[in-house]
Design a protein around this motif. Structure first.
Motif, mmCIF file in Angstrom:
data_model
loop_
_atom_site.group_PDB
_atom_site.id
_atom_site.type_symbol
_atom_site.label_atom_id
_atom_site.label_comp_id
_atom_site.label_asym_id
_atom_site.label_seq_id
_atom_site.Cartn_x
_atom_site.Cartn_y
_atom_site.Cartn_z
ATOM 1 N N ILE A 1 5.298 6.854 -4.069
ATOM 2 C CA ILE A 1 4.118 5.997 -4.188
ATOM 3 C C ILE A 1 3.286 6.464 -5.381
ATOM 4 O O ILE A 1 2.888 7.622 -5.445
ATOM 5 C CB ILE A 1 3.275 6.049 -2.892
ATOM 6 N N ARG B 1 6.368 10.224 0.165
ATOM 7 C CA ARG B 1 6.138 10.171 1.612
ATOM 8 C C ARG B 1 7.478 9.948 2.307
ATOM 9 O O ARG B 1 8.198 9.001 1.970
ATOM 10 C CB ARG B 1 5.183 9.030 1.937
ATOM 11 N N GLN C 1 -0.104 5.747 -7.738
ATOM 12 C CA GLN C 1 -1.370 5.024 -7.908
ATOM 13 C C GLN C 1 -1.934 5.379 -9.275
ATOM 14 O O GLN C 1 -2.166 6.555 -9.572
ATOM 15 C CB GLN C 1 -2.364 5.400 -6.809
ATOM 16 N N SER C 2 -2.127 4.344 -10.048
ATOM 17 C CA SER C 2 -2.617 4.554 -11.404
ATOM 18 C C SER C 2 -4.043 5.107 -11.391
ATOM 19 O O SER C 2 -4.841 4.773 -10.525
ATOM 20 C CB SER C 2 -2.567 3.213 -12.131
ATOM 21 N N SER D 1 0.812 -1.224 0.000
ATOM 22 C CA SER D 1 0.000 0.000 0.000
ATOM 23 C C SER D 1 0.843 1.270 0.000
ATOM 24 O O SER D 1 0.323 2.349 -0.257
ATOM 25 C CB SER D 1 -0.894 0.006 1.238
ATOM 26 N N GLY D 2 2.106 1.145 0.317
ATOM 27 C CA GLY D 2 2.942 2.335 0.459
ATOM 28 C C GLY D 2 3.008 2.804 1.897
ATOM 29 O O GLY D 2 3.759 3.716 2.232
ATOM 30 N N ASN D 3 2.217 2.179 2.766
ATOM 31 C CA ASN D 3 2.235 2.566 4.185
ATOM 32 C C ASN D 3 3.459 1.987 4.895
ATOM 33 O O ASN D 3 4.157 1.134 4.366
ATOM 34 C CB ASN D 3 0.962 2.059 4.884
ATOM 35 N N GLU E 1 0.091 8.160 10.106
ATOM 36 C CA GLU E 1 -0.267 6.740 9.984
ATOM 37 C C GLU E 1 -0.289 6.114 11.364
ATOM 38 O O GLU E 1 0.455 6.553 12.243
ATOM 39 C CB GLU E 1 0.790 5.998 9.156
#
Lengths: 206, 462
Positions: A199, A171, A201-202, A43-45, A92
């Motif tokens: 990160i 991030r 996201q398409s 998720s990139g988190n 987060e």
């Protein structure tokens, strides 16, 4: 011509049946064991890879610094450290106690640093000791007032900064930690590790 | 444009005569997939208005299947999350709102096929991405949930996430405006003009207010001061959205608190945020052929409440002041989306009507070129029926996307007072513009602590 057509239909039926069988054989859940050092970002988190990178860097840096040796020269004994809180000042939900535990583990394993129970566990230990005064035998009950006072407090914080446009974000996590001399409030070591992630996201999927 | 389409069809007539009819069939199949029944929230609304949030929440859960079928998982997660919050189920509310946040994030990536279908059928064929204000306030309500659970650090995490989303809004609006203009220029439409107010919202005073209080009461004065400055900035830089004075109590929040006292902060939510309705207009494209333009419009359900008084059992009474007009933010942030939706709807509706015109024209051509009179009549009959089906399906398929959550409040009122720590009874009294009491909420035996934030929240459904 007719036989050929029948053969084609039969072949098609077999193919469909094979496909159905293949799909029905596939389990809905698939688990693979992977190495702890394998980097996987979904998720990139904040994830286990970030914890590993940060812990290795900060713990390694703190042990390389001269504060342990200097303390031993001055006092003739190992320093006693209490692990304080690593605050989450990010956007987060991060369990920072994992980082605290990594410090604890590394300090103990060096054999040159002593640790005392941190704030969260100290109360439980104290309660147990007080109860021993009433319920344990005289010879086995642990004496009061014999706690070792810590020389240093380790504390830190995780902060994030995000720069984003549409489906692209950078991030950055800033994880800092510091060792403070409890008697003098002098900082004997400060470390920071930065993790930067791009990160994407398409906007479209098929 | 219509003439061009018709001309091209006539040129391609030989060998491809039945193509318009096949396209009609494909279109009807697509349309049947986009059809949806309606969601009846009358019982939930009635329970909500009688402040029976527990039963309203249970009713929403009972309606899960209908929600998922008619409105999709996002609206269900938002409505259930909000109602769970009002019913005091903090953990459940967080679960629903976290799910809503995940869906919004995932739906950012649109399906190409669904996106193409929005140009052919209507906007309901793609997943609902949520309105900007829904995304931002979901985090604010999650922050309140974490506050009630005593997890102040997590509460601040949610507020920071909300701030990040607010910061992204400006660039998002600029991109949307570019898309609308690009689409308009490609289709020969005039450029989209947007009032500057719509791209103004990028800083929520309510979000910063909560950050300030929790940071202050957890001894993070640097963050508290930063959030205080952000509240001032929200009012000064967004006068269209904050067209009322900054609450006096806000300016006193960082003043020193007497050692024997604690700061009690009260937040009252009133009314309901806007919902979407369908507005229909008709344009004549050719004889007996009308383009139906169905557009979503946001309808304000603004609060009746004009004043909120808080009475504490120690005799202190405070007047709360408006901090955020959530309804206005929802209406304004929707404006830019409307421009894009309008452009797309016009193009789609005209294309559909052009399709009907092609069927009419093909029917006429087939009928004229028929070798016998019987065949000519047959073509006229079949073509006429297909033309009628095309008209009916065009009319029925052109539906506005009116998906939106239903229970975000319209206004947020705040106040603060210093009191001695202890247990108190508190009464929230909501009044209309004539001073008539419209709602009272009594909160009994509330404990206020010396070493933690003390936020008291109330909700008025009117």
């Amino acid at each position: 011509m007719k036989i050929c057509k029948k053969k084609s239909i039969a072949l098609l039926c077999i193919l469909v049946l094979m496909l159905v069988a293949l799909v029905s054989c596939t389990s809905a859940i698939n688990v693979d064991r992977i190495g702890a050092d394998t980097d996987i970002d979904l998720s990139g988190n904040w994830n286990d890879t970030d914890i590993r990178i940060v812990a290795e860097a900060l713990v390694g840096d703190s042990l390389k610094a001269s504060w342990i040796e200097q303390f031993r020269i001055r006092n003739g004994r190992d320093p006693v450290v209490i692990i304080g809180r690593i605050l989450n000042r990010s956007s987060e939900h991060i369990d920072t106690s994992i980082l605290s535990k990594r410090f604890e583990l590394a300090f103990i394993n060096t054999g040159r640093v002593q640790l005392v129970a941190d704030v969260d566990f100290r109360e439980t230990v104290r309660e147990e000791r007080e109860e021993q005064q009433y319920f344990a035998s005289e010879e086995s009950a642990k004496a009061l007032g014999k706690e070792i006072g810590a020389d240093f407090l380790l504390q830190g914080a995780v902060r994030t900064n995000i720069d984003q446009v549409s489906g692209t974000a950078v991030r950055t996590y800033y994880v800092s930690a510091e060792l403070i001399d409890i008697e003098t409030s002098r900082k004997v070591w400060v470390g920071e590790e930065t993790v930067r992630k791009l990160i994407k996201q398409s906007k479209y999927r098929l | 444009m219509l003439d061009t389409v018709m001309k091209e069809t006539n040129t391609d007539f030989n060998g491809r005569t039945w193509k318009p009819y096949l396209l009609l069939l494909v279109y009807i199949v697509l349309f049947s997939l986009s059809c949806s029944s309606t969601l009846n929230l009358r019982t939930v609304d009635s329970l909500y208005q009688s402040s029976d949030y527990q039963r309203a929440f249970t009713e929403i859960e009972n309606l899960e299947k209908v929600f998922l079928k008619t409105q999709g998982p996002l609206v269900y997660a938002l409505d259930a999350g909000l109602m769970a919050h009002f019913a005091g189920h903090w953990d459940e509310s967080n679960m629903f709102l976290t799910n809503a946040e995940r869906i919004i994030r995932e739906n950012f990536t649109e399906s190409v096929t669904a996106n193409i279908a929005t140009f052919l059928v209507n906007d309901n064929v793609r997943d609902y991405q949520g309105e900007d204000y829904e995304d931002i306030y979901a985090n604010i309500f999650k922050a309140l949930n974490y506050y009630h659970l005593g997890q102040f650090e997590s509460s601040r995490v949610e507020l920071r996430r909300s701030t990040e989303k607010q910061a992204l809004l400006k660039s998002k609006y600029e991109r949307l405006l570019q898309s609308a203009n690009k689409l308009a220029s490609e289709k020969g439409q005039p450029e989209v003009s947007v009032e500057p107010i719509s791209i103004e919202f990028s800083n929520s005073a309510l979000s910063n207010y909560l950050q300030m209080i929790i940071a202050r009461d957890t001894n993070d004065y640097v963050d508290a001061l930063f959030s205080y400055n952000q509240i001032e900035e929200a009012f000064s830089r967004q006068p269209g959205l904050y067209d009322f004075p900054i609450p006096i109590s806000v300016m006193k929040e960082l003043d020193p608190i007497p050692t024997s006292e604690v700061r009690l902060n009260t937040i009252a939510f009133s009314g309901l945020a806007p919902v979407k309705m369908e507005r229909i207009t008709h344009i004549e494209v050719s004889p007996y052929n009308y383009a139906k333009i169905a557009l979503p419009v946001m309808i304000d359900r603004s609060s009746q409440v004009s004043a909120v008084e808080v009475r504490i059992s120690n005799g202190i009474s405070i007047e709360l002041q408006l901090l955020e007009n959530i309804a206005k933010i929802a209406l304004e942030t929707f404006k830019l989306h409307v421009q894009y939706i309008e452009t797309k709807t016009w193009i789609r509706s005209l294309l559909k009507s052009a399709g009907t015109a092609i069927i009419d024209s093909t029917t006429n051509r087939l009928s004229e070129d028929a070798e016998t009179e019987e065949l000519s009549q047959l073509y006229s009959l079949v073509g006429g029926v297909l033309g009628l089906i095309s008209r009916i399906s065009n009319y029925a398929s052109e539906q506005a996307d009116i998906r939106i959550s239903h229970y975000f409040p319209a206004k947020a009122w705040v106040g603060g007072v210093n009191i001695r720590p202890g247990i108190y009874d508190v009464e929230f009294i909501y009044k209309d513009s004539r001073g008539k009491i419209v709602h009272v909420e009594q909160i009994s035996r509330m404990r206020f602590y010396a070493d933690r934030p003390n936020i008291l929240e109330s909700i008025c459904p009117y």
